[in-house]
Write a protein that holds these residues in place. Structure first.
Motif, short mmCIF file in Angstrom:
data_model
loop_
_atom_site.label_atom_id
_atom_site.label_comp_id
_atom_site.label_asym_id
_atom_site.label_seq_id
_atom_site.Cartn_x
_atom_site.Cartn_y
_atom_site.Cartn_z
N SER A 57 41.22 31.62 78.10
CA SER A 57 40.49 31.32 76.99
C SER A 57 39.68 32.70 76.65
O SER A 57 38.93 33.02 77.61
N THR A 117 37.25 33.19 75.03
CA THR A 117 35.85 32.54 74.52
C THR A 117 35.13 32.71 75.90
O THR A 117 33.94 33.21 76.23
N LEU A 118 35.87 31.91 76.81
CA LEU A 118 35.33 31.78 78.17
C LEU A 118 35.37 33.04 78.79
O LEU A 118 34.47 33.21 79.61
N VAL A 127 30.07 32.38 73.87
CA VAL A 127 30.61 30.88 74.04
C VAL A 127 29.98 30.04 72.90
O VAL A 127 28.73 30.17 72.75
N GLY A 128 30.83 28.93 72.57
CA GLY A 128 30.25 28.14 71.65
C GLY A 128 29.56 26.85 72.46
O GLY A 128 30.36 25.90 72.44
N LYS A 178 38.65 18.92 75.31
CA LYS A 178 39.95 19.82 75.71
C LYS A 178 40.81 19.05 76.33
O LYS A 178 42.46 19.47 76.05
N TRP A 185 41.13 27.67 66.96
CA TRP A 185 40.64 27.61 68.20
C TRP A 185 41.38 27.93 69.22
O TRP A 185 42.67 27.61 69.08
N VAL A 186 40.99 28.81 70.33
CA VAL A 186 41.85 29.72 71.13
C VAL A 186 42.77 29.03 72.03
O VAL A 186 43.69 29.28 72.44
N ASN A 220 36.19 25.90 63.99
CA ASN A 220 35.92 27.03 65.13
C ASN A 220 37.06 27.94 64.96
O ASN A 220 38.31 27.25 65.10
N TYR A 260 33.04 19.25 65.72
CA TYR A 260 32.02 19.79 64.85
C TYR A 260 31.58 18.73 63.85
O TYR A 260 30.81 19.37 62.85
N LYS A 299 29.22 19.17 71.66
CA LYS A 299 28.79 19.87 71.05
C LYS A 299 27.50 19.12 70.33
O LYS A 299 26.49 19.78 70.03
N TYR A 347 29.51 28.88 64.33
CA TYR A 347 29.90 30.40 64.54
C TYR A 347 29.86 31.16 63.13
O TYR A 347 30.14 30.46 62.09
N ARG A 363 34.09 37.04 66.29
CA ARG A 363 33.20 35.65 66.34
C ARG A 363 31.92 35.90 66.91
O ARG A 363 31.44 36.44 68.11
N1 GLU Z 1 34.82 25.94 72.10
C1 GLU Z 1 33.90 26.72 72.70
C2 GLU Z 1 33.97 28.34 72.08
O1 GLU Z 1 35.00 28.23 71.45
C3 GLU Z 1 34.02 26.85 74.26
C4 GLU Z 1 34.86 27.67 75.02
C5 GLU Z 1 36.23 27.23 75.25
O2 GLU Z 1 36.47 26.09 75.70
O3 GLU Z 1 37.10 28.04 75.11
O4 GLU Z 1 33.57 28.86 72.49
#
Ligand code: GLU
Ligand code: PMP
Length: 397
Positions: free
Chosen positions: A13, A15-16, A37-38, A101, A125-126, A175, A206, A238, A324, A369
C-alpha cells in the motif's frame, strides 16, 4: 525461501508505505510534516474508549465472538443503516470484519473466479486492484477524467463491459478525489449494473464526511432492485476516529454474506472483541462527536484549499467529501523540471520535510495526494514549505 508468484505480484500500500517512511524520518529526528495516511488526528471519543474498557474489565472481551461478529453489533449496524440510508437489512445480511479493508478482501474472494473482471474507476483507492488480483480476478481500470469531476460515465462503463465483468467498485465520496456522485448518476450506473447482473461494490466509508452542503447518496438507497445488486462496505475507522480498532462491515444478499462468513471463519475469525464493543458504542451512542469532527475537517478544507490552489501549477477541484486533496501537478512538474511525480515527492520529503503520497499508487501519475486529516498549523506550515520548495526549483533553472 521461495515466495509465491501471487505474493510477489502484490504491491504494498503506497499510503501506508509513505506514512511509514515519514514516521521513520520523524523518529530519526527530522522535522517531517506528514500529509500521507488517511486517518483522523483525533483520538477516539471517550464514550467509545470507555465501552471498550468496560468490556475488558467485565471479562466479555476475553472471549471469541461468532466469527461474523457480535449479534448486538450487527443489530447496531442495522439500526444505523436504517437511520442513515432508510434501508432495512436482516442480521443474516450483515457481517462484521477486521476493518473495511478485510470486508473488501473477503468479498472479492467470494465474488471472483480466475479471470473474472472488476471495473475500477481511476483514480482509485490503492488497495482495490491488488485485492482483486489476490482473488485471481482482473482489475479493469477506467479513467475518470478531471474535466468530468473525476466521475466515470455510462459510455465508458459500457465500453469495457465483457462477459467476464463480475463487479464494479464505487467509492463515493472518493479517496483520493473527494468526488461525490449524484443520485441521477448513481441511478444510471445502478440500472446498468442491474441490467447486466454486475455486482456493485459500494465503498461508503467516507459517507459521513461530506462538506459545504454537499450530500452523500448511497447507491443502495436509489431503488430496491439496485439495493439487491449492491454490497455495501462501511466501517467506523474514518467517521468515529477509530482506525486503530479495525472494525468494518458489509451489508448485502445473505448468500454472499454467508460465504464471506466462511472465509472469516478460516482466516481472521472475529475482529477483536473489545473493538466490537467499542464499535457498538460508536454506532449506538451519541453522534455529536461525528459532527464535531466533520466540522473540523470542513474548516480545514475551507482554509487550506485556497492556499493549495494558489500553488504554482497546481490544478485541483474542491473536494466534496473524504479528507484528501488530489491536485494535478503536471504543470508544476514542468515548471520545476521534473520528469515524474515520484521524484518531486521524494525531493519534497528530503529537502523540505513534507511527506505527501504520489498519485501513481492511485493510478494517476500526474497527481499527488495530501491528507487534511491533520491539524491546521501543520497544514499551513506544509503549504508554506511546498510553496518555497517549488519557488526554489523554479529559480534553480
Ligand atoms: N485509507 C487510508 C489512506 O488511503 C489508510 C491507508 C491504507 O489503508 O492504505 O490513506
Ligand atoms: N476504503 C477506502 C476508500 C479507504 O480509504 C479505506 C482506508 N484505509 C478503507 C476502505 C479501509 O478502512 P479500514 O480498513 O480502516 O476500515
Amino acid at each position: 525461501m521461495k515466495i509465491s508468484k501471487k505474493a510477489s505480484r502484490v504491491e504494498p500500500s503506497v499510503t501506508l508505505a509513505a506514512s511509514a517512511k515519514a514516521q521513520a524520518l520523524k523518529a530519526a529526528g527530522s522535522d517531517v510534516l506528514s500529509l500521507t495516511v488517511g486517518e483522523p488526528d483525533f483520538s477516539t471519543p471517550k464514550n467509545i474508549q470507555e465501552a471498550a474498557i468496560l468490556s475488558i474489565k467485565s471479562g466479555k472481551a476475553s472471549y471469541y465472538t461468532g466469527s461474523t461478529g457480535l449479534p448486538e453489533l450487527k443489530q447496531a449496524v442495522i439500526e444505523r443503516t436504517k437511520i442513515d440510508y432508510g434501508l432495512t437489512y436482516e442480521p443474516k445480511e450483515v457481517i462484521i470484519t477486521t476493518g473495511a479493508k478485510f470486508a473488501l478482501y473477503a468479498l472479492f474472494q467470494v465474488l471472483l473466479d480466475p479471470d473474472d473482471e472488476v471495473i475500477i474507476p481511476v483514480p482509485y483507492w490503492v488497495s482495490y486492484g491488488e485485492q482483486v488480483k489476490l482473488a485471481d480476478g482482473v482489475p479493469i481500470y477506467v479513467k475518470a477524467l478531471q474535466e468530468n469531476d473525476y466521475k466515470i460515465t455510462l459510455a465508458q462503463l459500457e465500453s469495457v463491459r465483457t462477459e467476464k465483468t463480475q463487479a464494479i467498485i464505487l467509492n463515493s465520496p472518493s479517496n483520493p478525489t473527494g468526488t461525490i456522485y449524484t443520485k441521477t448518476e448513481l441511478t444510471e450506473i445502478g440500472r446498468w449494473a442491474v441490467k447486466h447482473n454486475i455486482v456493485i461494490v459500494s465503498d461508503d466509508i467516507y459517507g459521513k464526511l461530506v462538506y459545504n452542503d454537499h450530500t452523500f447518496v448511497p447507491i443502495s438507497s436509489v431503488s430496491e432492485e439496485i439495493r439487491k445488486q449492491t454490497i455495501v462496505i462501511n466501517g467506523v475507522s474514518k467517521s468515529y476516529a477509530m482506525t486503530g480498532w479495525r472494525i468494518g462491515y458489509a451489508l448485502g444478499q445473505a448468500n454472499i454474506i454467508a460465504a464471506m462468513g466462511n472465509i472469516l471463519s478460516q482466516t481472521t475469525s472475529n475482529p477483536a472483541t473489545a473493538s466490537q464493543y467499542a464499535a457498538l458504542e460508536a454506532l449506538n451512542g451519541t453522534q455529536e462527536t461525528v459532527e464535531k469532527m466533520r466540522k473540523a475537517f470542513e474548516m480545514r478544507l475551507n482554509t487550506i484549499y485556497p492556499k493549495i490552489t494558489a500553488l504554482p501549477g497546481f490544478s485541483v477541484k474542491k473536494p466534496q467529501g473524504a479528507f484528501y486533496l488530489f491536485p494535478n501537478i503536471q504543470k508544476t512538474l514542468q515548471m520545476c523540471h521534473y520528469q515524474n511525480v515520484d521524484d518531486f515527492v521524494n525531493d519534497l520529503l528530503e529537502e523540505s520535510q513534507v511527506a505527501v503520497v504520489t498519485g501513481a499508487g492511485f493510478g494517476s501519475p500526474e497527481n499527488i495526494r495530501l491528507s487534511y486529516a491533520t491539524n491546521l498549523d501543520t497544514l499551513e506550515e506544509a503549504v508554506r514549505r511546498i510553496s518555497d520548495f517549488i519557488e526554489s526549483k523554479i529559480k534553480e533553472h
